[in-house]
Design a protein around this motif. Structure first.
Motif, PDB file in Angstrom:
ATOM      1  N   GLY A  53       5.454 -35.319   6.058  1.00 44.01           N
ATOM      2  CA  GLY A  53       6.734 -34.676   5.720  1.00 44.01           C
ATOM      3  C   GLY A  53       7.793 -35.755   5.799  1.00 44.01           C
ATOM      4  O   GLY A  53       7.868 -36.615   4.939  1.00 44.01           O
ATOM      5  N   TYR A  56       8.627 -32.702   1.230  1.00 41.93           N
ATOM      6  CA  TYR A  56       7.731 -31.629   1.661  1.00 41.93           C
ATOM      7  C   TYR A  56       6.996 -31.000   0.487  1.00 41.93           C
ATOM      8  O   TYR A  56       7.562 -30.810  -0.591  1.00 41.93           O
ATOM      9  CB  TYR A  56       8.527 -30.579   2.451  1.00 41.93           C
ATOM     10  N   ASP A  57       5.744 -30.664   0.761  1.00 38.84           N
ATOM     11  CA  ASP A  57       4.847 -30.172  -0.276  1.00 38.84           C
ATOM     12  C   ASP A  57       4.844 -28.646  -0.333  1.00 38.84           C
ATOM     13  O   ASP A  57       3.883 -28.007   0.058  1.00 38.84           O
ATOM     14  CB  ASP A  57       3.434 -30.719   0.019  1.00 38.84           C
ATOM     15  N   HIS A  58       5.940 -28.070  -0.827  1.00 39.95           N
ATOM     16  CA  HIS A  58       5.994 -26.619  -1.019  1.00 39.95           C
ATOM     17  C   HIS A  58       5.407 -26.267  -2.383  1.00 39.95           C
ATOM     18  O   HIS A  58       5.336 -27.117  -3.271  1.00 39.95           O
ATOM     19  CB  HIS A  58       7.446 -26.124  -0.923  1.00 39.95           C
ATOM     20  N   ASP A 113      18.179 -28.952   5.634  1.00 38.59           N
ATOM     21  CA  ASP A 113      17.083 -28.682   4.707  1.00 38.59           C
ATOM     22  C   ASP A 113      17.307 -27.327   4.052  1.00 38.59           C
ATOM     23  O   ASP A 113      17.534 -26.331   4.742  1.00 38.59           O
ATOM     24  CB  ASP A 113      15.760 -28.675   5.474  1.00 38.59           C
ATOM     25  N   PRO A 149      12.467 -30.069  -1.690  1.00 41.12           N
ATOM     26  CA  PRO A 149      11.573 -28.957  -1.339  1.00 41.12           C
ATOM     27  C   PRO A 149      11.721 -27.747  -2.270  1.00 41.12           C
ATOM     28  O   PRO A 149      10.841 -26.899  -2.306  1.00 41.12           O
ATOM     29  CB  PRO A 149      12.005 -28.603   0.090  1.00 41.12           C
ATOM     30  N   SER A 162       6.351 -21.419   6.700  1.00 40.55           N
ATOM     31  CA  SER A 162       6.347 -22.850   7.045  1.00 40.55           C
ATOM     32  C   SER A 162       6.544 -23.025   8.541  1.00 40.55           C
ATOM     33  O   SER A 162       5.833 -23.808   9.192  1.00 40.55           O
ATOM     34  CB  SER A 162       7.446 -23.593   6.280  1.00 40.55           C
ATOM     35  N   ARG A 210       9.040 -26.229  10.638  1.00 39.37           N
ATOM     36  CA  ARG A 210       8.155 -26.873   9.659  1.00 39.37           C
ATOM     37  C   ARG A 210       7.598 -28.237  10.087  1.00 39.37           C
ATOM     38  O   ARG A 210       6.712 -28.796   9.452  1.00 39.37           O
ATOM     39  CB  ARG A 210       8.899 -27.027   8.303  1.00 39.37           C
ATOM     40  N   THR A 234       3.688 -26.797   5.329  1.00 35.45           N
ATOM     41  CA  THR A 234       4.482 -25.825   4.585  1.00 35.45           C
ATOM     42  C   THR A 234       3.675 -24.544   4.459  1.00 35.45           C
ATOM     43  O   THR A 234       2.565 -24.446   4.981  1.00 35.45           O
ATOM     44  CB  THR A 234       4.801 -26.335   3.164  1.00 35.45           C
TER      45      THR A 234
END
Lengths: 451, 127, 483
Positions: free
Chosen positions: A76, A80-82, A241, A265, A357, A384, A426
């Motif tokens: 992260g 971030y891998d949403h 964020d 994100p 998350s 998260r 996430t």
């Protein structure tokens, strides 16, 4: 035919001849001594590639990477891998959004202008602030610009920045400030990993800035930031964020003066770190000192809703060296992606993404603590992402752990030092994956850590 | 037709100044407003602040232009004409009626540095 | 065709609140109110819950009110609105690139690093430089990095009196704005009657307080500064460094190189030079190239090859630092790389040739209908003015631009450069078609005639767009900046 040039050499020559110009003379204004001769001596491919060769060449490079959708990743630290809804690429891939320029001619750019206006509106609604610009390059440069804005507004030349900011942001702020002849003071975090009780005193600060959730994922006390900043006649600046705002109070709720952050994100791919998209929002009284483009609602000559770029007298093309910033190109298309993300998710969807998350990060932390090999670094609520310490008796470093995990197709967390590991998850991360991850960590420690 | 009033003094940077004892009112000239076009915003530095002759005390903006405002004389800002915050277009309607700041004059001798009607007319003719 | 698109916040909200995009939560959610205490949001942000079809229609309708390069000629001078190849979009969207995190170990991103490494070599060769940084996110960001490095260079030599940046009066506004952000004072250099930098004025403005000069070549009038080598020599002799603003680098590809003109540092706008799409205002990328003397000051990280492995080097002790997070706008560089490979050196040479040929052709066709501020053979773009139409028919350049919109063309850049009244800066680019060029010629000639016969038609244009002319004064006086 060469590439995408629709008029061949013969026709080009013919067109020029028809107006009395010889093709071989069009570069005559370049003096001979600086003309590039013998291009074949350069270290360049002389001939171009066909489209099918491009696919081969680029695919070969792409396939050499290990991907976070194939490997199990816990990275992260700012990106971030949403989940990215399918709609986004379809919409921003439309040439009308993709290939147009900055909307200088409002009559033929209402699509882009409305997208910017709605982005500004979403950002204001998310952050609880009054005005937003049309986007910044990324979260780091947005942080630097937010602080410069505070300096312009207060006419002071020093800012205080919490160590809880992403170190990449701190480096960026330092670059902007050192080069601009301004001063940055970095404040240490307290033992709970927050900025509470660490603020300086004095009236010579333009701003106090924190990040929430901070670099260690910890939710900071913005109420205290605002109170101490205002007591010292400084602006309260927060890097927040955007996903976390589906669960946590808005900066505006606390009375923060400027909010900024990274909107990656919200539907923007990781892409090895860029392009990213920063946001910047502030209280109304800072409007005239804001950097970057701003879209505003007006009427056309027949009274219909129309949107234009406005309050432009702040900008470089008008004020030149007295402009509020040099920014010109921004990240409009990605701001549109983020806008579509928010539109598709709505407040309910955003809340669910934020809750999952956070819940999963909390689950993972608990699972790692339960192994007995780790201990908490900070005992504070996080979102998260969290830092965790590998106990001293484990004969492995976080880097060793990461290397061993990589052999099992797992990309571990960020090794902040030999013992401290920063892990992010996430809503995409399943319980099953996390359980496997913890089991793998335990196995590695059992195999390697006791040697 | 550009208007120049003979009851006041002018600066080369297109401000006018109207003296009333040790108080003065400062605005921009009819020429300045016509060059700027539709004025959309006027701002001044804060009341109570001291400025020297030639220092920037504020700015005027139209849609496509921004122009700094320079102090024609040394002085302390006593008041910003608040009505301009909501209706900056008043300057377009009457540049001489709508002063921007009221100042306390701290160096009356500087009156000698300022331009009269004829001299200011010459400045406009140059541009 | 829908003419008005309501704001998204005004749409009815009848959709199910369940998030259909992500799977149901498979871990136990804690009591968040208890967990976050007073930081827990009791009320959610006021963001509407909409159905997918509502969102898709909304943005699709909006897109139909935009004009893109694929709609027709987009002659926005200096912005270089050329065709954006589809394959480059597909390549940038390959999951192998898309799904890589910036902090992955270097051994897991060898493809990304090799692409950047190879791209740096290509850029070095094309522009005659020794190294490139990929940090800057846009041209203006690159300018900032460039002037920061110039500042760092002088400081490293203890040459602290150099506070002045020379900038020609025809320069883009970003040049003085960038230089000011790095604390330079601006000294303007005049243009001469040929639209070029006045060499005598430059000489007069050089002294030992000059840190450098920022030049665009071809300049913003589309004219090549043929005395550029004399200029860079003069600045170097005075102890300054030379900055090349690559806004117009598309005109010189494989014809000449900034490095050979004597520049020490150069930024590129990859959307202009290498056709990455501009996205309605971005994202762009502004890689910066330097000669060896500035290499120590490059932002971090830089890409290096060590023992056949590509790595990111974060350790440059004299670096100016970072200007954004992570390496740079990698996704944009994928397109850049694909574009350069598509053309090769010979193809790039044809790119500049075609761009310059198209501009020359258009200028010749229009010269009898509009005034030229400088009658000098142009490079890739040229400036004409609407002064004649303004004087004779009371028609402003804005009116001409708005009429072009109705005729199906994106207007030129207007009222820039600032030194030309009623300026129209026209850049057809190398990807304009014959029919596009002829269409433009007819439209401009028609408008010149209409200016005489029916000036009101121009003054009330456009007539066929989703909106008529917007009230910009109202927008600025009574700002409504959000819904």
């Amino acid at each position: 035919m060469s590439g995408y040039i629709p008029i061949n050499r013969e026709k080009r020559s013919e067109l020029l001849e028809s107006v009395g110009i010889k093709l071989e003379n069009i570069f005559d204004s370049i003096p001979d001594d600086i003309k590039l001769k013998n291009i074949e001596n350069l270290n360049l491919p002389m001939e171009g590639m066909s489209e099918s060769e491009i696919v081969e060449a680029l695919s070969e490079l792409a396939e050499r990477n290990k991907r976070v959708d194939q490997y199990d990743s816990y990275l992260g630290a700012g990106f971030y891998d949403h989940y990215i809804p399918a709609v986004i690429n379809h919409i921003i891939g439309r040439q009308e959004f993709l290939t147009s320029y900055t909307p200088y001619q409002a009559e033929m750019s209402q699509g882009t202008l409305q997208a910017i206006f709605e982005w500004q509106s979403y950002i204001c609604r998310l952050t609880g602030l009054d005005v937003s610009n049309s986007s910044m390059y990324d979260g780091a440069s947005a942080a630097a610009e937010a602080l410069l804005l505070a300096c312009r507004q207060t006419r002071k030349e020093k800012v205080w920045v919490s160590e809880g900011l992403n170190p990449e942001y701190i480096e960026t702020i330092k670059t902007y400030f050192e080069s601009g002849g301004l001063e940055v003071e970095i404040g240490k975090l307290n033992e709970q990993g927050t900025s509470a009780g660490t603020y300086p005193e004095g009236n010579d600060y333009a701003a106090f800035m924190i990040q929430s959730p901070n670099f260690f994922g910890i939710v900071e006390d913005q109420a205290e930031l605002v109170e101490t900043a205002h007591m010292n006649k400084a602006m309260a600046v927060v890097s927040a964020d955007p996903i976390s705002l589906g669960l946590l109070k808005k900066p505006g709720d606390y009375g923060v003066d400027i909010a900024c952050g990274e909107a990656q994100p919200l539907g923007v791919p990781l892409n090895f770190g860029g392009p990213a998209v920063g946001y910047l929002a502030a209280k109304n009284r800072l409007l005239r000192k804001m950097p970057g483009r701003i879209a505003g609602l007006t009427k056309d000559s027949e009274g219909k809703q129309a949107i234009v770029l406005t309050i432009q007298a702040r900008e470089q093309h008008i004020r030149r060296e007295k402009a509020t910033s040099n920014i010109c190109t921004n990240q409009a298309l990605l701001a549109t992606a983020a806008t579509i993300y928010l539109a598709l998710n709505g407040k309910s969807g955003l809340k669910e993404v934020a809750e999952q998350s956070a819940a999963k990060a909390i689950y993972l932390e608990q699972a790692l603590l339960a192994t007995g090999y780790f201990e908490k670094v900070y005992d504070s609520p996080f979102f998260r992402e969290f830092a965790i310490r590998l106990k001293d008796e484990i004969n492995l470093t976080t880097n060793d752990l990461n290397n061993k995990l990589l052999e099992k197709e797992i990309i571990g967390g960020v090794a902040l030092d030999d013992r401290i590991w920063l892990l992010a998850v996430t809503e995409k991360k399943s319980k099953e994956k996390m359980d496997q991850f913890v089991a793998n960590v335990v196995n590695i420690i059992l195999e390697e850590g006791s040697k | 037709m550009i208007e120049i009033k003979n009851d006041r003094y002018y600066a080369e940077t297109h401000e006018w100044i109207l003296f009333e004892d040790d108080i003065a009112y400062i605005g921009i000239t009819d020429f300045a407003q016509s060059e700027l076009g539709d004025i959309v915003y006027v701002e001044s530095e804060e009341e109570g602040e001291l400025f020297e002759q030639g220092e920037i005390f504020g700015s005027v903006e139209s849609v496509k232009m921004a122009s700094d405002l320079y102090m024609p004389i040394d002085g302390e800002i006593l008041e910003f004409n608040e009505i301009l915050a909501d209706e900056p277009e008043l300057i377009n309607e009457d540049a001489y009626e709508n002063w921007i700041i009221k100042v306390k004059v701290t160096n009356p001798d500087q009156q000698n540095d300022l331009l009269g009607v004829k001299e200011y007319q010459a400045v406009i003719d140059e541009e | 065709m829908i003419q008005e698109t309501p704001l998204i916040f005004d749409l009815p909200q009848n959709a199910d609140k369940q998030n259909r995009l992500i799977k149901a939560c498979d871990v136990k959610k804690p009591d968040f109110k208890e967990y976050y205490q007073e930081d827990y949001a009791e009320t959610l942000p006021d963001i509407p819950d909409l159905a997918e079809i509502q969102v898709v229609r909304h943005f699709t309708n909006m897109s139909s009110k935009n004009f893109g390069v694929e709609n027709g000629p987009y002659i926005l001078g200096s912005c270089t609105m050329k065709y954006n190849p589809k394959i480059n979009e597909d390549m940038a969207a390959l999951p192998g690139f898309n799904n890589t995190h910036p902090l992955q170990p270097s051994e897991t991103v060898q493809g990304n690093l090799e692409l950047l490494y190879r791209l740096e070599i290509l850029l070095n060769e094309i522009f005659g430089m020794d190294a490139f940084t990929f940090q800057p996110s846009a041209g203006a960001h690159g300018e900032l990095v460039g002037v920061m490095m110039i500042k760092a260079y002088h400081q490293a030599r203890q040459d602290t009196k150099r506070k002045i940046m020379l900038i020609p009066d025809s320069a883009h506004g970003t040049n003085p704005a960038s230089a000011a952000m790095a604390e330079f004072d601006i000294r303007e250099v005049k243009s001469n009657q040929h639209g070029r930098v006045d060499l005598d004025d430059l000489k007069n403005k050089l002294d030992d307080t000059v840190a450098g000069i920022m030049l665009t070549n071809p300049n913003t009038l589309g004219i090549f500064e043929d005395e550029v080598k004399e200029m860079t020599d003069l600045v170097h002799a005075a102890g300054g460094l030379c900055y090349y603003d690559g806004a117009n680098a598309n005109a010189i590809l494989m014809q000449t190189r900034p490095g050979d003109m004597g520049f020490d540092v150069v930024h590129l706008n990859v959307h202009k030079t290498f056709s990455t799409p501009h996205g309605g205002g971005g994202p762009g990328a502004g890689p910066v190239g330097v000669k060896d003397i500035l290499k120590p000051f490059l932002p971090t990280p830089v890409v290096e090859k060590k023992n056949d492995q590509f790595v990111l080097d974060h350790d440059l002790p004299q670096s100016i630092g970072k200007v954004r997070a992570f390496t740079g706008s990698f996704g944009i560089y994928i397109r850049t790389y694909a574009y350069i490979l598509t053309y090769g050196a010979e193809g790039l040479k044809e790119v500049s040739e075609a761009a310059v040929a198209n501009a020359n052709y258009l200028l010749e066709k229009l010269r009898n209908h509009y005034e030229l501020p400088f009658d000098v053979p142009p490079m890739h773009e040229f400036v004409i003015t609407g002064q004649k139409q303004k004087k004779e028919n009371g028609v402003k350049t804005t009116d001409i631009a708005k009429r072009l919109i109705d005729l199906g063309f994106h207007p030129p850049t207007v009222y820039f450069p600032l030194i030309v009244p009623e300026a129209m800066m026209i850049e057809p680019t190398e990807t304009e078609t014959e029919e596009g060029l002829e269409g433009l010629v007819s439209a401009f000639i028609q408008i010149a005639k209409e200016a005489k016969s029916d000036p009101d038609l121009l003054k009330t244009s456009p007539h066929h767009m989703p909106i008529r002319r917007p009230d910009e004064t109202l927008a600025a006086r009574k700002p409504i900046l959000k819904a």
